[in-house]
Design a protein around this motif. Structure first.
Motif, short mmCIF file in Angstrom:
data_model
loop_
_atom_site.label_atom_id
_atom_site.label_comp_id
_atom_site.label_asym_id
_atom_site.label_seq_id
_atom_site.Cartn_x
_atom_site.Cartn_y
_atom_site.Cartn_z
N ASP A 84 0.84 -1.19 0.00
CA ASP A 84 0.00 0.00 0.00
C ASP A 84 0.88 1.24 0.00
O ASP A 84 1.94 1.28 0.65
N ALA A 85 0.43 2.25 -0.70
CA ALA A 85 1.11 3.55 -0.72
C ALA A 85 0.06 4.64 -0.83
O ALA A 85 -1.00 4.44 -1.44
N ASN A 86 0.38 5.80 -0.24
CA ASN A 86 -0.58 6.89 -0.22
C ASN A 86 0.16 8.22 -0.12
O ASN A 86 1.19 8.34 0.56
N GLU B 64 2.77 11.39 3.31
CA GLU B 64 3.14 10.28 2.45
C GLU B 64 3.38 9.04 3.32
O GLU B 64 3.94 9.14 4.41
N ASP B 65 2.93 7.89 2.80
CA ASP B 65 3.23 6.64 3.50
C ASP B 65 3.27 5.51 2.48
O ASP B 65 2.59 5.56 1.45
N ALA B 66 4.08 4.50 2.77
CA ALA B 66 4.20 3.30 1.94
C ALA B 66 4.60 2.15 2.84
O ALA B 66 5.36 2.34 3.80
N GLY C 18 6.98 -0.36 6.88
CA GLY C 18 6.79 0.70 5.90
C GLY C 18 7.38 2.02 6.35
O GLY C 18 8.16 2.10 7.32
#
Length: 485
Positions: free
Chosen positions: A106-108, A137-139, A330
């Protein structure tokens, strides 16, 4: 009592067992031979029987083989059945995947302008260098795995695979049914054609007799009553044609639909094709026991029984806790461009536990329901074997008796033909009355029509025998092993 069961449950979980009964295929008693085996053996001794996989070639009728080939390639019911097999295969694949770990990526990235009036905005706006515009931002990569300690997922996998095998067997059953239906319709077409030809020939004969009676009446050698009687017999023969033509057209339409085409597509081709065929022998090698591996409905019933047995384990597994492991690795950052840095690294591990501890009343009901479904499947399986055996025995009886009737009728037609010809000659010479000639004509027409009908019925009985024996598909070697254990 349930409190006393807790130590046993935990011991079971630690041992990693699979709850529920292990499947054992029931042993069904079956005779070694059919009751009418001697009749079958006598015919096979005269001519070898065709293979059950493609029995229609045994009739030596190219048109029949063409029709069944089209049915197996183009029939829409068969296509729908194949699609159901695909669905069952996908369900089995899904059930197997449930036993494996799950992973996700998942990434956002989000750009926001924070309100200074919100609770968080009021607190943050008081800090130095506060910036309302933020980028988040996150991944990360996550994984989870349900530890199948009680074996519920394993039993679900078994049930789905057995259901898939049942769907495959049902698909083979559809194939057998369609091939037999096509052959049945084809021989009804040939029977109607033969009976129409006989009726037309009889009409010509009756017309000649009417002309003769009228000629005798004009010369004073006959009566008006004789003219009326001969005309009535002619009309009677003509009246037999319309229902036979309706039967012919109806069965031609049936064949077109079986071949996946609109009515009328192949009617002209079939009607104009040569009508020669012979009725092959039927081999009953293996006796009733062979139905366990050849009859798709019996195979499907056995696989359905296996699936219901596995679902008992699925229901029993609900008495035990479900344990799962999950993890996440992550990055997350509010500073653009600093996502993949050491300070943005985050990780998480979790151990999950779900136990229907206070729901045993519902679990009891689910287990009882699963056991009831298994008992129903067992009765259905036993019943399917009995029904399959009955189908074969009835088909053999019909085939042998129709063949005996066919032989008698051939002699009867020959005798009526000689009697009719003799009566006509005697009538021309004035030795007998017209009534005797008309009576012989009626009997000859009835016997010839019955002979044509019995010949078609004899072919249809052979088709029923091949169908009852499970003919019309290739039994894969691995499937034979699966259903024979």
């Amino acid at each position: 009592m349930r409190i006393k069961l807790l130590p046993l449950m935990f011991t079971t979980l630690l041992a990693g067992c699979t709850v529920g009964p292990d499947y054992v295929k029931p042993s069904l008693p079956a005779a070694s031979t059919w009751h009418q085996q001697d009749a079958l053996d006598h015919r096979v001794a005269e001519a070898p029987a065709p293979g059950l996989e493609a029995w229609w070639h045994g009739f030596d009728d190219p048109e029949l083989s063409t029709i069944i080939g089209r049915v197996l390639e183009q029939n829409l019911d068969l296509a729908a059945s194949a699609a159901r097999v695909q669905q069952a295969s996908a369900a089995a694949q899904h059930a197997h995947a449930d036993r494996l770990p799950e992973g996700s990526l998942d990434a956002n990235a989000a750009r926001l302008r924070q309100s200074e009036r919100s609770p968080l905005g009021k607190l943050a706006s008081a800090t130095p260098n506060y910036d309302r515009n933020q980028t988040y931002e996150d991944a990360g990569v996550g994984a989870s795995w349900e530890l199948d300690l009680a074996g519920g997922l394993r039993r679900g996998d078994e049930a789905a695979n057995a259901a898939w095998q049942a769907a495959e067997a049902t698909h083979a059953g559809v194939r057998i049914t369609l091939a037999a239906e096509a052959a049945d319709a084809y021989f009804r077409v040939r029977g109607a054609q033969a009976r129409i030809a006989i009726a037309n020939e009889q009409i010509q004969n009756e017309q000649g007799l009417v002309d003769l009676v009228r000629l005798r009446f004009l010369h004073g050698l006959g009566t008006e009553r004789e003219v009326a009687q001969s005309e009535a017999l002619l009309l009677q023969a003509q009246g037999t044609v319309p229902p036979l033509q309706a039967e012919l057209d109806t069965q031609l339409n049936r064949l077109d639909v079986l071949m996946g085409a609109a009515p009328g597509t192949y009617a002209r081709e079939i009607a104009s094709a040569p009508a020669g065929f012979h009725i092959p022998s039927v081999a009953g090698a293996g006796g009733p026991a062979s139905l366990l591996r050849r009859r798709p409905d019996v195979i499907a019933a056995e696989r359905t029984l296996a699936a219901s047995n596995a679902r008992i384990g699925v229901a029993l597994a609900q008495y035990y806790p479900q344990v799962s492991l999950s993890g996440l690795l992550g990055f997350a950052s509010l500073d653009s461009g600093k996502l993949f840095t050491g300070s943005a690294l985050q990780s998480q591990g979790a151990l999950g536990l779900h136990w229907r501890l206070f729901d045993f009343g519902r679990v009891d009901a689910e287990v009882k329901q699963a056991r009831g479904a298994n008992a129903e499947a067992l009765a259905t399986y036993r019943g399917s074997m009995l029904k399959a055996t009955e189908d074969v025995e009835n088909a053999i009886v019909a085939l042998t008796q129709l063949e005996a009737q066919h032989a008698v009728l051939e002699n009867e037609v020959a005798a009526h033909t000689r009697a009719r010809d003799a009566a006509q000659d005697a009538y021309k010479g004035g030795a007998v009355s017209l009534l005797e000639v008309l009576d012989e004509d009626r009997q000859l027409l009835a016997s010839r029509d019955l002979l044509a009908r019995v010949r078609a019925d004899d072919a249809r009985a052979a088709v029923s025998a091949f169908r009852a024996l499970g003919g019309g598909w290739d039994v894969p070697a691995d499937k034979v092993a699966d259903v024979s254990r």
